[in-house]
Design a protein around this motif. Structure first.
Motif, short mmCIF file in Angstrom:
data_model
loop_
_atom_site.label_atom_id
_atom_site.label_comp_id
_atom_site.label_asym_id
_atom_site.label_seq_id
_atom_site.Cartn_x
_atom_site.Cartn_y
_atom_site.Cartn_z
N ARG A 1 0.84 -1.19 0.00
CA ARG A 1 0.00 0.00 0.00
C ARG A 1 0.87 1.25 0.00
NH1 ARG A 1 -3.28 3.19 3.72
NH2 ARG A 1 -2.28 2.18 5.50
N ILE A 2 0.48 2.26 -0.77
CA ILE A 2 1.21 3.52 -0.87
C ILE A 2 0.73 4.44 0.24
CG2 ILE A 2 1.97 5.36 -2.39
CD1 ILE A 2 2.55 2.49 -3.42
N LEU A 3 1.59 4.74 1.19
CA LEU A 3 1.16 5.49 2.37
C LEU A 3 0.96 6.97 2.10
CD1 LEU A 3 3.36 3.79 5.13
CD2 LEU A 3 0.91 3.50 4.72
N ASN A 4 1.68 7.53 1.13
CA ASN A 4 1.58 8.97 0.89
C ASN A 4 0.87 9.31 -0.42
OD1 ASN A 4 3.82 7.91 -0.53
ND2 ASN A 4 4.80 9.93 -0.64
N ALA A 5 0.07 8.37 -0.94
CA ALA A 5 -0.74 8.66 -2.12
C ALA A 5 -1.97 9.46 -1.69
CB ALA A 5 -1.18 7.36 -2.79
N PRO A 6 -2.51 10.32 -2.56
CA PRO A 6 -3.73 11.08 -2.20
C PRO A 6 -4.90 10.16 -1.87
CG PRO A 6 -2.70 11.98 -4.17
CD PRO A 6 -1.98 10.71 -3.88
N ASP A 7 -4.96 9.02 -2.54
CA ASP A 7 -6.00 8.03 -2.29
C ASP A 7 -5.36 6.87 -1.54
OD1 ASP A 7 -7.89 6.06 -2.31
OD2 ASP A 7 -8.22 6.08 -4.48
N THR A 8 -5.78 6.62 -0.30
CA THR A 8 -5.14 5.61 0.54
C THR A 8 -5.40 4.19 0.06
OG1 THR A 8 -7.06 5.63 2.02
CG2 THR A 8 -5.20 7.07 2.60
N SER A 9 -6.26 4.02 -0.95
CA SER A 9 -6.50 2.68 -1.49
C SER A 9 -5.47 2.32 -2.56
CB SER A 9 -7.90 2.58 -2.09
OG SER A 9 -8.02 3.40 -3.24
N GLN A 10 -4.61 3.24 -2.94
CA GLN A 10 -3.63 2.97 -3.98
C GLN A 10 -2.59 1.97 -3.49
OE1 GLN A 10 -3.62 3.80 -7.05
NE2 GLN A 10 -4.87 5.65 -7.27
N THR A 11 -2.29 0.99 -4.34
CA THR A 11 -1.27 -0.01 -4.05
C THR A 11 -0.29 -0.08 -5.22
OG1 THR A 11 -2.43 -1.86 -5.09
CG2 THR A 11 -2.98 -1.37 -2.77
N LEU A 12 0.79 -0.77 -5.00
CA LEU A 12 1.75 -0.96 -6.08
C LEU A 12 1.11 -1.70 -7.25
CD1 LEU A 12 4.61 -0.47 -7.01
CD2 LEU A 12 5.33 -2.51 -5.77
N ARG A 13 0.16 -2.59 -6.97
CA ARG A 13 -0.54 -3.31 -8.05
C ARG A 13 -1.39 -2.37 -8.89
NH1 ARG A 13 -1.33 -5.53 -11.92
NH2 ARG A 13 0.94 -5.46 -11.68
N THR A 14 -2.14 -1.48 -8.23
CA THR A 14 -2.98 -0.56 -9.00
C THR A 14 -2.13 0.37 -9.86
OG1 THR A 14 -3.12 1.06 -7.19
CG2 THR A 14 -4.81 -0.64 -7.27
N LEU A 15 -0.98 0.79 -9.33
CA LEU A 15 -0.10 1.66 -10.12
C LEU A 15 0.50 0.91 -11.30
CD1 LEU A 15 1.84 3.67 -7.38
CD2 LEU A 15 -0.37 4.17 -8.45
N MET A 16 0.97 -0.32 -11.07
CA MET A 16 1.58 -1.08 -12.14
C MET A 16 0.56 -1.49 -13.20
SD MET A 16 4.84 -1.27 -11.82
CE MET A 16 5.15 -2.59 -13.01
N ALA A 17 -0.69 -1.67 -12.81
CA ALA A 17 -1.72 -2.04 -13.78
C ALA A 17 -2.04 -0.88 -14.72
CB ALA A 17 -2.98 -2.49 -13.05
N ARG A 18 -1.89 0.36 -14.26
CA ARG A 18 -2.27 1.52 -15.07
C ARG A 18 -1.07 2.23 -15.69
NH1 ARG A 18 -6.68 5.33 -12.42
NH2 ARG A 18 -6.85 5.85 -14.64
N TRP A 19 0.04 2.36 -14.93
CA TRP A 19 1.17 3.16 -15.41
C TRP A 19 2.49 2.44 -15.16
CZ3 TRP A 19 -2.10 5.66 -11.57
CH2 TRP A 19 -3.16 6.36 -12.14
N PRO A 20 2.68 1.27 -15.74
CA PRO A 20 3.90 0.48 -15.45
C PRO A 20 5.20 1.20 -15.83
CG PRO A 20 2.72 -0.43 -17.33
CD PRO A 20 1.81 0.58 -16.71
N LYS A 21 5.20 1.88 -16.97
CA LYS A 21 6.44 2.55 -17.38
C LYS A 21 6.75 3.74 -16.49
CE LYS A 21 8.97 4.09 -21.45
NZ LYS A 21 8.93 4.36 -22.91
N ALA A 22 5.74 4.45 -16.03
CA ALA A 22 5.96 5.58 -15.14
C ALA A 22 6.51 5.13 -13.79
CB ALA A 22 4.65 6.33 -14.92
#
Length: 335
Positions: free
Chosen positions: A62-83
């Motif tokens: 889980r990403i502790l300092n994301a604006p949305d506390t539900s954000q995880t490394l999986r959600t980020l990699m699913a949408r913006w893997p290159k970023a």
């Protein structure tokens, strides 16, 4: 393996360092130090591992300092893997954990990417490296076959309950780095704690478990056929690594096809290039990118997404910080 979608532009907050929440994993051989080290509540059961960075199906950070506390490394990699990872990876390529061995871990083997296609197709290969964080005077690392030991000899000694005699034995010291390429038989001994960097996989084939019984009085399953199939008899690159001093503030600990570990001696501000992972060992560290500043507690991890560019690293006092990078030339043809 999860698919890749990249239909929207990455948000601006992906240009800053990301602080990840540790996950405590109970294991029968674990101890009670990890919650204390990480400032977390005691779960009331032995904790063998703290997963600092994970995009594995067993747990995603889980990403502790994301604006949305539900954000995880999986959600980020699913949408913006290159970023995030710097290339179109189907999942984040590395799993970072701390292991606390109160008892011996099983003698085990991990497959490489090729053998995993048959023996662990949902997992993938698992090459890893250990940085020793703590050890007792009696602590041991078992790593690789002794000279002259073949699979046939190993099988015979396993039947005689003498398999550990077939393994190279090290008496580790704090700060040493050990390389464990896939296919190398190994076990972390009782009393040893390490920072482990590995490919994102949990493919583990147990050969020998020291006669350990579970709470129901039953032995854990062994995976002898799979372990012998993926085992490499000769792994000369495995074992204790000799650090290479690159400059007064940086040592190269190990360089592998999948990741590279550096030890930074941070006495003043240093510039770190993304993508990378930062783990301060003994005290907190600060990361600054533009107007954003985050504090990483000791033995926690921060991910510098590829979009972050360069980040300024500081510590309150002279301290050791582990820097982990990975190759960016593993792009998929769809990029």
């Amino acid at each position: 393996m999860p698919g890749i979608t990249n239909t929207t532009s990455p948000p601006e907050w992906l240009m800053q360092p990301l602080l990840l929440e540790p996950y405590l994993r109970p294991m029968p051989w674990g101890g009670n130090r990890l919650p204390h080290w990480l400032g977390l509540s005691e779960p009331g059961q032995p904790i063998g591992e703290a997963w600092l960075v994970s995009d594995h199906h067993l747990h995603t950070s889980r990403i502790l300092n994301a604006p949305d506390t539900s954000q995880t490394l999986r959600t980020l990699m699913a949408r913006w893997p290159k970023a995030v990872a710097g290339y179109l990876a189907p999942r984040f390529p590395l799993l970072i954990k701390i292991i606390d061995a109160r008892e011996n871990l099983s003698v085990q083997v991990h497959p490489d990417d090729a053998s995993a296609q048959h023996w662990a197709p949902q997992q993938g290969g698992k090459t890893e490296a250990w940085l020793v964080l703590d050890t007792t005077a009696e602590g041991k690392i078992y790593l690789g076959l002794r000279p002259g030991i073949t699979k046939e000899v190993l099988t015979r000694e396993l039947a005689l309950d003498a398999l550990p005699l077939c393994l190279n034995t090290y008496f580790p010291r704090i700060g040493e780095c050990y390389y464990v390429p896939a296919g190398t038989v190994h076990a972390l001994g009782a009393g040893v704690s390490v920072l482990e960097v590995q490919q994102t996989s949990d493919a583990t084939f147990r050969l020998y478990d020291w006669g350990r019984l579970d709470p129901q009085g039953k032995p854990r399953p062994l995976h002898i056929e799979a372990a012998l199939a993926v085992l490499r008899e000769h792994t000369p690159e495995a074992g204790l690594q000799t650090p290479v001093r690159l400059n007064s503030d940086c040592e190269l600990l190990v360089n592998t096809p999948f990741f590279t570990l550096y030890r930074l001696n941070v006495a003043a501000q240093q510039t770190v290039a993304a993508p990378a992972i930062i783990v301060p060992l003994h005290s907190s560290a600060n990361l600054t990118q533009g107007e954003t500043n985050i504090t990483i507690p000791a033995k926690h991890a921060a991910l510098l997404p590829a979009l972050a560019g360069e980040v300024q690293l500081r510590t309150a006092k002279s301290d050791e910080v582990i820097l982990i990078t990975w190759p960016l030339d593993r792009a998929t043809p769809s990029e």
